[in-house]
Motif scaffolding. Sequence first.
Motif, PDB file in Angstrom:
ATOM      1  N   ARG A   7     -16.704  29.476   5.332  1.00 25.70           N
ATOM      2  CA  ARG A   7     -17.070  28.428   6.286  1.00 25.70           C
ATOM      3  C   ARG A   7     -16.124  28.339   7.479  1.00 25.70           C
ATOM      4  O   ARG A   7     -16.476  27.774   8.501  1.00 25.70           O
ATOM      5  CB  ARG A   7     -17.135  27.085   5.581  1.00 25.70           C
ATOM      6  CG  ARG A   7     -18.172  27.059   4.477  1.00 25.70           C
ATOM      7  CD  ARG A   7     -18.414  25.678   3.924  1.00 25.70           C
ATOM      8  NE  ARG A   7     -19.185  25.680   2.704  1.00 25.70           N
ATOM      9  CZ  ARG A   7     -20.437  26.065   2.576  1.00 25.70           C
ATOM     10  NH1 ARG A   7     -21.083  26.530   3.585  1.00 25.70           N
ATOM     11  NH2 ARG A   7     -21.045  26.015   1.404  1.00 25.70           N
ATOM     12  N   ASN A   8     -14.903  28.882   7.310  1.00 25.11           N
ATOM     13  CA  ASN A   8     -13.918  28.759   8.379  1.00 25.11           C
ATOM     14  C   ASN A   8     -12.799  29.776   8.141  1.00 25.11           C
ATOM     15  O   ASN A   8     -12.815  30.525   7.162  1.00 25.11           O
ATOM     16  CB  ASN A   8     -13.357  27.324   8.423  1.00 25.11           C
ATOM     17  CG  ASN A   8     -12.900  26.845   7.053  1.00 25.11           C
ATOM     18  OD1 ASN A   8     -12.290  27.590   6.290  1.00 25.11           O
ATOM     19  ND2 ASN A   8     -13.220  25.590   6.718  1.00 25.11           N
ATOM     20  N   GLU A 131     -22.962  28.635  11.166  1.00 29.52           N
ATOM     21  CA  GLU A 131     -21.621  28.053  11.170  1.00 29.52           C
ATOM     22  C   GLU A 131     -20.727  28.649  10.100  1.00 29.52           C
ATOM     23  O   GLU A 131     -19.746  28.033   9.697  1.00 29.52           O
ATOM     24  CB  GLU A 131     -21.716  26.536  10.977  1.00 29.52           C
ATOM     25  CG  GLU A 131     -22.436  25.847  12.107  1.00 29.52           C
ATOM     26  CD  GLU A 131     -22.547  24.356  11.881  1.00 29.52           C
ATOM     27  OE1 GLU A 131     -21.865  23.825  10.986  1.00 29.52           O
ATOM     28  OE2 GLU A 131     -23.330  23.726  12.600  1.00 29.52           O
ATOM     29  N   SER A 132     -21.061  29.837   9.622  1.00 29.42           N
ATOM     30  CA  SER A 132     -20.298  30.431   8.535  1.00 29.42           C
ATOM     31  C   SER A 132     -20.494  31.939   8.532  1.00 29.42           C
ATOM     32  O   SER A 132     -21.131  32.493   9.425  1.00 29.42           O
ATOM     33  CB  SER A 132     -20.756  29.833   7.200  1.00 29.42           C
ATOM     34  OG  SER A 132     -22.125  30.119   6.982  1.00 29.42           O
TER      35      SER A 132
END
Length: 163
Positions: A7-8, A131-132
């Motif tokens: 995710r980040n 977003e990932s």
Amino acid sequence: MAQIILRNLSDTNRLGHMLAEAVATCGIAALLLRGPLGSGKTTLTRSLVEAMPGGDQAEVGSPSFTLCNYYPTQPPIIHSDLYRSPGSLPDEIAEGLDNPQILSVLEWSEYLPEAEMPQDYLDISLQPCEESRLLTLQAHGPIAAELLRHLRRNWPVDSPDHG
């Protein structure tokens, strides 16, 4: 096979550390990375290298123009980019794949000729989502299978949420 959602950057760093731990515990298998530009291949490699003993002495960058980067880790890592070498494998990459004491990390591994495929490797496909990043991992060989088992024990894999 397993799927992992990153995710980040923190997740990427965590996975790199887990891969380093898995190599120390399970042994060396080549890591073959696939994915489009910007999918995180070099970022994942940087996280892995920095987590290895001696990784603090390494300057990790994309091997796009040098083709091969060597890192003074334990075990030593050869980080290669095959994008500009389709159909042929530079000698230094082939030698790294043949040496069981060196961890070979190959970006753009879809360009690796079939005849040069290592016996034991973890195939990691990186796919950017909104977003990932979705990683699909597939083991080929006994050491890679053990690496994947190690990751499965320590990461929530096969998550259906792609962000």
